[in-house]
Design an enzyme around this catalytic site. Structure first.
Site, PDB file in Angstrom:
ATOM      1  N   TYR A 170       0.842  -1.203   0.000  1.00 20.23           N
ATOM      2  CA  TYR A 170       0.000   0.000   0.000  1.00 20.23           C
ATOM      3  C   TYR A 170       0.876   1.251   0.000  1.00 20.23           C
ATOM      4  O   TYR A 170       0.707   2.153  -0.831  1.00 20.23           O
ATOM      5  CB  TYR A 170      -0.920  -0.015   1.222  1.00 20.23           C
ATOM      6  CG  TYR A 170      -1.657   1.286   1.445  1.00 20.23           C
ATOM      7  CD1 TYR A 170      -2.667   1.695   0.579  1.00 20.23           C
ATOM      8  CD2 TYR A 170      -1.339   2.121   2.526  1.00 20.23           C
ATOM      9  CE1 TYR A 170      -3.347   2.899   0.773  1.00 20.23           C
ATOM     10  CE2 TYR A 170      -2.003   3.319   2.728  1.00 20.23           C
ATOM     11  CZ  TYR A 170      -3.007   3.703   1.854  1.00 20.23           C
ATOM     12  OH  TYR A 170      -3.666   4.895   2.054  1.00 20.23           O
TER      13      TYR A 170
HETATM   14  P1  NAD Z   1     -12.365   4.284   1.520  1.00 22.38           P
HETATM   15  O1  NAD Z   1     -11.961   2.900   1.160  1.00 22.38           O
HETATM   16  O2  NAD Z   1     -13.486   4.469   2.472  1.00 22.38           O
HETATM   17  O3  NAD Z   1     -12.682   5.132   0.217  1.00 22.38           O
HETATM   18  C1  NAD Z   1     -12.158   4.839  -1.051  1.00 22.38           C
HETATM   19  C2  NAD Z   1     -13.328   4.674  -2.009  1.00 22.38           C
HETATM   20  O4  NAD Z   1     -12.791   4.486  -3.298  1.00 22.38           O
HETATM   21  C3  NAD Z   1     -14.202   3.446  -1.704  1.00 22.38           C
HETATM   22  O5  NAD Z   1     -15.550   3.822  -1.594  1.00 22.38           O
HETATM   23  C4  NAD Z   1     -13.979   2.524  -2.898  1.00 22.38           C
HETATM   24  O6  NAD Z   1     -15.149   1.818  -3.252  1.00 22.38           O
HETATM   25  C5  NAD Z   1     -13.531   3.494  -3.967  1.00 22.38           C
HETATM   26  N1  NAD Z   1     -12.629   2.891  -4.951  1.00 22.38           N
HETATM   27  C6  NAD Z   1     -11.563   2.079  -4.723  1.00 22.38           C
HETATM   28  N2  NAD Z   1     -10.975   1.737  -5.876  1.00 22.38           N
HETATM   29  C7  NAD Z   1     -11.683   2.364  -6.854  1.00 22.38           C
HETATM   30  C8  NAD Z   1     -11.580   2.380  -8.273  1.00 22.38           C
HETATM   31  N3  NAD Z   1     -10.625   1.694  -8.908  1.00 22.38           N
HETATM   32  N4  NAD Z   1     -12.474   3.122  -8.967  1.00 22.38           N
HETATM   33  C9  NAD Z   1     -13.453   3.821  -8.343  1.00 22.38           C
HETATM   34  N5  NAD Z   1     -13.604   3.822  -7.000  1.00 22.38           N
HETATM   35  C10 NAD Z   1     -12.730   3.098  -6.271  1.00 22.38           C
HETATM   36  O7  NAD Z   1     -11.049   4.992   2.079  1.00 22.38           O
HETATM   37  P2  NAD Z   1     -10.862   6.408   2.792  1.00 22.38           P
HETATM   38  O8  NAD Z   1     -10.435   6.143   4.180  1.00 22.38           O
HETATM   39  O9  NAD Z   1     -12.011   7.291   2.514  1.00 22.38           O
HETATM   40  O10 NAD Z   1      -9.594   6.937   2.016  1.00 22.38           O
HETATM   41  C11 NAD Z   1      -9.664   7.912   0.984  1.00 22.38           C
HETATM   42  C12 NAD Z   1      -8.276   8.105   0.424  1.00 22.38           C
HETATM   43  O11 NAD Z   1      -7.396   8.547   1.454  1.00 22.38           O
HETATM   44  C13 NAD Z   1      -7.630   6.846  -0.144  1.00 22.38           C
HETATM   45  O12 NAD Z   1      -6.852   7.214  -1.250  1.00 22.38           O
HETATM   46  C14 NAD Z   1      -6.737   6.367   0.978  1.00 22.38           C
HETATM   47  O13 NAD Z   1      -5.665   5.602   0.499  1.00 22.38           O
HETATM   48  C15 NAD Z   1      -6.280   7.687   1.544  1.00 22.38           C
HETATM   49  N6  NAD Z   1      -5.853   7.620   2.953  1.00 22.38           N
HETATM   50  C16 NAD Z   1      -6.763   7.349   3.935  1.00 22.38           C
HETATM   51  C17 NAD Z   1      -6.358   7.318   5.264  1.00 22.38           C
HETATM   52  C18 NAD Z   1      -7.318   7.033   6.390  1.00 22.38           C
HETATM   53  O14 NAD Z   1      -6.866   6.951   7.527  1.00 22.38           O
HETATM   54  N7  NAD Z   1      -8.614   6.896   6.149  1.00 22.38           N
HETATM   55  C19 NAD Z   1      -5.019   7.544   5.584  1.00 22.38           C
HETATM   56  C20 NAD Z   1      -4.117   7.814   4.558  1.00 22.38           C
HETATM   57  C21 NAD Z   1      -4.556   7.866   3.250  1.00 22.38           C
END
Ligand code: NAD
Length: 359
Positions: A170
């Site tokens: 990741y």
């Molecule tokens: P999440 O999994 O709730 O949201 C991601 C969304 O993207 C999901 O609803 C999923 O269905 C959708 N998705 C995944 N692959 C896809 C694709 N190929 N096409 C279309 N949609 C797709 O995660 P989150 O916690 O809301 O994270 C949002 C972003 O922030 C992500 O990029 C994640 O890596 C990053 N991030 C999150 C955190 C955290 O603590 N939540 C920390 C660091 C980075």
């Protein structure tokens, strides 16, 4: 035709100087909150999400209903679908893209490496290609991650620190994303802002994250597994409340500037920026559990084990002075307060009443 109309309506701007934003991952945790915040202040927002089954799809559907009740249309589709993206850019002249779609989670990568390559690498490139060809070219703000700091031991983590020790696939895909976006900025003049989020938590959160699964298990009387680092040191995270992250995202969009287009030299270089969005006050996992116990008025059955070395890092801690200076980013919610709001949401969403499920 109906679809086009829905997309156009959703993208409509209702304030002076507003923007039209394509939010990818709009049915995700952060995407839901960012979409709502933008829509509420009068920006045009169109969502895109593939509703993958990494975690409970019914939670994603519920988030979709929430944002749609506020007028944000969520297109069901994949960021890796070039035809769909080009069609969206044909229908709407998006000024900004908030790219949050990704395969998240560090442990899931052990069994599903392809899913990280599909969404976080190939999907990102497909999206950048579509932005490159769009007219006008939108400014892009996207979610990187604190995980790029990997096994870095110099705290707090600053944007200029080395990110050469990713501890999971990741993390490696997020690091690759930073290199890829930087290249698109350099060659094609796309305006890029990468945000390194630090462990985001709050209402409508992700069931795969510790604070969420701990809450579920405590309420169900099931044991929770707490990982411990080397030499029995507790793991610590710079937990950051969702509303603070949203402010950082919106501040980034507001200051993103314009893409300059291919060979952008004539019009001056488009910005390439990276910011930490954290809370600057790490809390250990056992302390997190104690706070949850207090809010839930229940005791956890703790099962403490050594960290299995499957992608987790021992600690995270953000230096946020750059975001503070450039974005006016100033987190205001401490873990106690933020978890109280999360627990309140959790109990109501899952139908708990006085600690007992009512349905
Ligand atoms: P999440 O999994 O709730 O949201 C991601 C969304 O993207 C999901 O609803 C999923 O269905 C959708 N998705 C995944 N692959 C896809 C694709 N190929 N096409 C279309 N949609 C797709 O995660 P989150 O916690 O809301 O994270 C949002 C972003 O922030 C992500 O990029 C994640 O890596 C990053 N991030 C999150 C955190 C955290 O603590 N939540 C920390 C660091 C980075």
């Amino acid at each position: 035709i109906q679809w086009e109309k829905q997309v156009r309506n959703s993208a409509q701007i209702h304030r002076q100087g507003g923007m039209s934003v394509l939010v990818t991952g709009a049915a995700g945790f952060v995407g839901t909150h960012v979409s709502l915040a933008l829509k509420k202040r009068g920006d045009g927002v169109v969502g895109l999400d593939n509703f993958n089954t990494y975690y409970d799809p019914s939670l994603k559907k519920a988030r979709k209903s929430l944002v749609e009740s506020h007028g944000v249309f969520v297109v069901e589709g994949d960021v890796n679908d070039a035809r769909l993206l080009n069609k969206l850019f044909d229908v709407v002249a998006f000024t900004h893209v908030m790219h949050l779609a990704a395969q998240a989670g560090v442990r899931y990568a052990m069994e599903n490496p392809g899913s990280y390559v599909h969404s976080n690498i190939a999907g990102l490139v497909t999206l950048l290609e579509a932005c490159k060809s769009a007219n006008p070219q939108p400014a892009i703000v996207w979610a990187s991650s604190s995980s790029v700091y990997g096994l870095n031991e110099k705290v707090p983590f600053s944007e200029s620190d080395q990110t050469d020790q990713p501890a999971s696939l990741y993390a490696a895909t997020k690091k690759a994303g930073e290199e890829i976006t930087h290249t698109y900025n350099h060659i094609y003049g796309l305006s890029i802002t990468g945000l390194r989020f630090f462990t985001v938590y709050g209402p409508w959160g992700r069931p795969d994250m510790a604070y969420f699964s701990f809450t579920r298990n405590i309420l169900q009387g099931k044991p929770i597994t707490i990982y411990r680092g080397k030499n029995r040191v507790d793991l610590a995270r710079d937990f950051t409340y969702i509303d603070d992250i949203v402010k950082g995202c919106v501040g980034s969009l507001d200051t993103a500037g314009k893409s300059t287009g291919s060979g952008g030299k004539k019009r001056g270089p488009a910005p390439y920026r990276i910011f930490n969005l954290g809370n600057t006050s790490p809390v250990t996992v056992p302390t997190l559990v104690s706070i949850l116990e207090r809010h839930l008025k229940m005791k956890a059955k703790r099962n403490v084990v050594d960290m299995p070395g499957n992608g987790d890092v021992p600690f995270t801690h953000a230096n946020i002075s750059l975001a503070r200076r450039e974005l006016g980013y100033k987190p205001t919610t401490d873990l106690q307060t933020g978890l109280k709001k999360f627990v309140k949401w959790y109990l109501s969403y899952y139908g708990y009443h006085h600690g007992k499920a009512v349905n």
